[in-house]
Design an enzyme around this catalytic site. Structure first.
Site, PDB file in Angstrom:
ATOM      1  N   ASP A   1       1.225  -1.510  -0.040  1.00 53.54           N
ATOM      2  CA  ASP A   1      -0.189  -0.297  -0.512  1.00 53.54           C
ATOM      3  C   ASP A   1       0.692   0.929  -0.226  1.00 53.54           C
ATOM      4  OD1 ASP A   1      -2.653  -1.771   0.085  1.00 53.54           O
ATOM      5  OD2 ASP A   1      -2.313  -1.943   1.888  1.00 53.54           O
TER       6      ASP A   1
ATOM      7  N   LYS B   1       0.949  -7.962  -2.670  1.00 53.14           N
ATOM      8  CA  LYS B   1      -0.372  -7.537  -2.880  1.00 53.14           C
ATOM      9  C   LYS B   1      -0.326  -6.612  -3.409  1.00 53.14           C
ATOM     10  CE  LYS B   1      -3.528  -5.448  -0.176  1.00 53.14           C
ATOM     11  NZ  LYS B   1      -4.538  -4.483  -0.382  1.00 53.14           N
TER      12      LYS B   1
ATOM     13  N   ASP C   1      -5.502  -7.083  -5.722  1.00 58.73           N
ATOM     14  CA  ASP C   1      -6.428  -6.769  -4.500  1.00 58.73           C
ATOM     15  C   ASP C   1      -7.581  -5.268  -5.251  1.00 58.73           C
ATOM     16  OD1 ASP C   1      -8.452  -7.073  -2.764  1.00 58.73           O
ATOM     17  OD2 ASP C   1      -7.135  -5.980  -1.318  1.00 58.73           O
TER      18      ASP C   1
ATOM     19  N   LYS D   1     -10.922  -5.961  -5.545  1.00 58.92           N
ATOM     20  CA  LYS D   1     -12.242  -6.701  -4.647  1.00 58.92           C
ATOM     21  C   LYS D   1     -13.033  -5.722  -5.487  1.00 58.92           C
ATOM     22  CE  LYS D   1     -10.849  -4.953  -0.467  1.00 58.92           C
ATOM     23  NZ  LYS D   1      -9.515  -4.838  -0.256  1.00 58.92           N
TER      24      LYS D   1
ATOM     25  N   HIS E   1     -17.008  -5.804  -7.935  1.00 58.59           N
ATOM     26  CA  HIS E   1     -17.943  -5.390  -7.632  1.00 58.59           C
ATOM     27  C   HIS E   1     -18.979  -4.685  -8.637  1.00 58.59           C
ATOM     28  CE1 HIS E   1     -21.384  -5.060  -4.345  1.00 58.59           C
ATOM     29  NE2 HIS E   1     -21.473  -5.881  -4.855  1.00 58.59           N
ATOM     30  N   ASP E   2     -19.507  -5.544  -9.671  1.00 54.67           N
ATOM     31  CA  ASP E   2     -20.598  -4.837 -11.033  1.00 54.67           C
ATOM     32  C   ASP E   2     -21.421  -5.319 -11.260  1.00 54.67           C
ATOM     33  OD1 ASP E   2     -20.839  -3.260 -12.971  1.00 54.67           O
ATOM     34  OD2 ASP E   2     -18.960  -2.097 -12.698  1.00 54.67           O
ATOM     35  N   ILE E   3     -21.447  -5.617 -12.236  1.00 51.62           N
ATOM     36  CA  ILE E   3     -22.568  -6.764 -13.302  1.00 51.62           C
ATOM     37  C   ILE E   3     -21.441  -7.977 -13.150  1.00 51.62           C
ATOM     38  CG2 ILE E   3     -24.426  -5.139 -13.861  1.00 51.62           C
ATOM     39  CD1 ILE E   3     -23.086  -5.283 -16.690  1.00 51.62           C
ATOM     40  N   PRO E   4     -22.150  -8.971 -13.590  1.00 52.04           N
ATOM     41  CA  PRO E   4     -21.693 -10.405 -13.312  1.00 52.04           C
ATOM     42  C   PRO E   4     -20.868 -10.081 -15.410  1.00 52.04           C
ATOM     43  CG  PRO E   4     -24.022 -10.836 -13.491  1.00 52.04           C
ATOM     44  CD  PRO E   4     -23.417  -9.343 -13.717  1.00 52.04           C
TER      45      PRO E   4
ATOM     46  N   THR F   1     -19.144  -7.645 -16.897  1.00 47.40           N
ATOM     47  CA  THR F   1     -17.953  -6.398 -16.416  1.00 47.40           C
ATOM     48  C   THR F   1     -17.322  -7.355 -15.859  1.00 47.40           C
ATOM     49  OG1 THR F   1     -18.733  -5.085 -16.587  1.00 47.40           O
ATOM     50  CG2 THR F   1     -17.857  -4.198 -15.501  1.00 47.40           C
TER      51      THR F   1
ATOM     52  N   THR G   1     -12.379  -6.192   7.105  1.00 48.30           N
ATOM     53  CA  THR G   1     -11.977  -6.191   8.929  1.00 48.30           C
ATOM     54  C   THR G   1     -12.155  -5.178   9.255  1.00 48.30           C
ATOM     55  OG1 THR G   1      -9.721  -6.565   7.220  1.00 48.30           O
ATOM     56  CG2 THR G   1     -10.144  -8.336   8.326  1.00 48.30           C
TER      57      THR G   1
ATOM     58  N   ARG H   1      -2.732  -7.982  13.196  1.00 47.89           N
ATOM     59  CA  ARG H   1      -1.934  -6.835  14.000  1.00 47.89           C
ATOM     60  C   ARG H   1      -1.035  -7.379  15.167  1.00 47.89           C
ATOM     61  NH1 ARG H   1      -2.663  -4.188  10.608  1.00 47.89           N
ATOM     62  NH2 ARG H   1      -3.694  -2.054  10.071  1.00 47.89           N
TER      63      ARG H   1
ATOM     64  N   GLN I   1      -8.878  -0.921  11.026  1.00 49.70           N
ATOM     65  CA  GLN I   1      -9.301  -2.640  11.011  1.00 49.70           C
ATOM     66  C   GLN I   1      -9.496  -2.211  12.309  1.00 49.70           C
ATOM     67  OE1 GLN I   1      -9.246  -3.935   8.861  1.00 49.70           O
ATOM     68  NE2 GLN I   1      -7.235  -3.501   7.494  1.00 49.70           N
TER      69      GLN I   1
ATOM     70  N   ARG J   1       0.163  -2.160   7.400  1.00 49.06           N
ATOM     71  CA  ARG J   1       0.967  -1.272   7.761  1.00 49.06           C
ATOM     72  C   ARG J   1       1.806  -1.839   9.165  1.00 49.06           C
ATOM     73  NH1 ARG J   1      -4.438   1.862   8.405  1.00 49.06           N
ATOM     74  NH2 ARG J   1      -4.857  -0.466   8.234  1.00 49.06           N
TER      75      ARG J   1
HETATM   76  O1  C5P Z   1      -2.062  -2.101   6.982  1.00 48.89           O
HETATM   77  P1  C5P Z   1      -3.141  -3.260   6.603  1.00 48.89           P
HETATM   78  O2  C5P Z   1      -2.263  -4.622   7.476  1.00 48.89           O
HETATM   79  O3  C5P Z   1      -4.236  -3.115   7.501  1.00 48.89           O
HETATM   80  O4  C5P Z   1      -3.558  -3.716   5.640  1.00 48.89           O
HETATM   81  C1  C5P Z   1      -4.282  -4.664   4.484  1.00 48.89           C
HETATM   82  C2  C5P Z   1      -4.742  -4.896   3.779  1.00 48.89           C
HETATM   83  O5  C5P Z   1      -5.815  -5.655   2.907  1.00 48.89           O
HETATM   84  C3  C5P Z   1      -5.110  -3.898   3.132  1.00 48.89           C
HETATM   85  O6  C5P Z   1      -4.354  -3.583   1.660  1.00 48.89           O
HETATM   86  C4  C5P Z   1      -6.859  -3.846   2.728  1.00 48.89           C
HETATM   87  O7  C5P Z   1      -6.604  -2.628   1.708  1.00 48.89           O
HETATM   88  C5  C5P Z   1      -7.108  -5.095   2.384  1.00 48.89           C
HETATM   89  N1  C5P Z   1      -8.247  -5.544   2.964  1.00 48.89           N
HETATM   90  C6  C5P Z   1      -8.674  -5.634   4.674  1.00 48.89           C
HETATM   91  N2  C5P Z   1      -9.639  -6.030   4.426  1.00 48.89           N
HETATM   92  C7  C5P Z   1     -10.333  -6.506   3.822  1.00 48.89           C
HETATM   93  C8  C5P Z   1     -10.323  -6.900   2.848  1.00 48.89           C
HETATM   94  C9  C5P Z   1      -9.370  -6.651   2.464  1.00 48.89           C
HETATM   95  O8  C5P Z   1      -7.888  -4.994   5.092  1.00 48.89           O
HETATM   96  N3  C5P Z   1     -11.839  -8.030   3.728  1.00 48.89           N
END
Ligand code: C5P
Length: 227
Positions: free
Chosen positions: A9, A31, A58, A60, A62-65, A67, A113, A171, A184, A205
C-alpha cells in the site's frame, strides 16, 4: 503452512520495488491494491513477477456479472495469481468470474475487516454470521477462497473445509503498541490467525510503518512459524 502476503500500500512503483528489494528475499507473495494499481498499472505486476513473486491483485471487483468476468480475464492476462471479488455482488457475478478460462485464483471478500457490528449498510446481522453466509455463497459459486477476519476463520473452515481463507486485519502485539490499529476493527495477531487455520495472512502497515520493515517482516514470519 500459512503464507504471508505483504500489502504494497504505497503511492508508486519505485517505492514498492525498493521496499521489496530491501526485504532480503523472504517474501513469496505480495499484494497490489487500488492505490498502487491505479497509479502504476500492469507494468508493476510484470516487475514483481520478474522478482519471482506471486501477485495478489486486490481490486475487489463488484459490478454486473459481464463486467466482472471480463475484468477477471484481464487480470489473468497481466499475470495476477490471485484476485478478489466482493461476495455481495451475488451468485451470478461470482459464477461469471469463475467461468473465465485459465483464470487466476478467485477469492471472495465477505465482510471488510474494517467493519464492526452496525456498520454494514442494510445489514443488522453481526459481521461474523454475515461473513459465514457470504462464504457459503462463495463456496456454492465455485470460488477458490474467501477473505474474512480471523474471528470468522474457524467457523468458515468447519463449514467449508475446501475453501482457502485469507485474513487481513493482522496486528502483532508490538505493532498495536505503536498505534497501528487504525481503521481495522476485527483484528488478531499472526499467531492467532495461523492457529485458527488461516491459509494466507495479509499484512500492510505493521511492516510498512515499522522503523525497520525487514525486521518487522522477519518477526511476523517467526511468529507464524511458532504458532
Ligand atoms: O495495513 P493493513 O495491514 O491494515 O493492510 C491490510 C490490507 O488488506 C489493505 O491493503 C486492505 O486493502 C486489505 N484488505 C482488508 N480487508 C479486507 C480485504 C483486504 O484490510 N477484507
Amino acid at each position: 503452512m500459512a503464507e504471508l502476503i505483504l500489502a504494497l500500500d504505497l503511492p508508486n512503483k519505485e517505492q514498492a520495488l525498493s521496499l521489496i528489494d530491501s526485504l532480503g528475499g523472504k517474501l513469496s507473495w505480495c499484494k497490489v491494491g487500488m492505490e498502487l494499481f491505479t497509479g502504476s498499472g500492469p507494468d508493476l505486476i510484470a516487475e514483481l513477477k520478474k522478482r519471482q513473486l506471486s501477485v495478489f491483485l486486490d481490486l475487489k471487483f463488484h459490478d454486473i456479472p459481464h463486467t466482472v468476468g471480463r475484468a477477471v480475464a484481464q487480470a489473468a492476462r497481466i499475470g495476477a495469481d490471485l484476485v478478489t471479488v466482493h461476495c455481495q455482488g451475488g451468485a451470478r457475478m461470482l459464477q461469471e468470474a469463475c467461468a473465465v478460462k485459465e483464470r487466476p485464483r478467485i477469492f471472495g471478500v465477505t465482510v471488510l475487516t474494517s467493519m464492526a457490528q452496525g456498520e454494514i449498510p442494510g445489514v443488522s446481522a453481526n459481521p461474523n454470521d454475515f461473513a459465514l453466509d457470504l462464504a457459503t455463497l462463495a463456496a456454492t459459486a465455485g470460488l477458490d477462497g474467501i477473505v474474512c477476519s480471523v474471528q470468522e476463520v474457524a467457523a468458515i473452515k468447519k463449514r467449508h473445509p475446501n475453501l482457502r481463507v485469507l485474513c487481513p486485519g493482522i496486528r502483532p502485539t508490538w505493532a498495536e503498541k505503536k498505534g497501528t490499529a487504525d481503521d481495522q476493527r476485527r483484528t488478531a495477531t499472526p499467531q492467532k490467525a495461523v492457529a485458527l487455520g488461516a491459509d494466507f495472512l495479509v499484512v500492510g502497515r505493521p511492516v510498512l510503518c515499522a522503523d525497520n520493515p525487514r525486521e518487522a517482516l522477519e518477526k511476523i514470519l517467526d511468529e507464524m512459524a511458532s504458532s
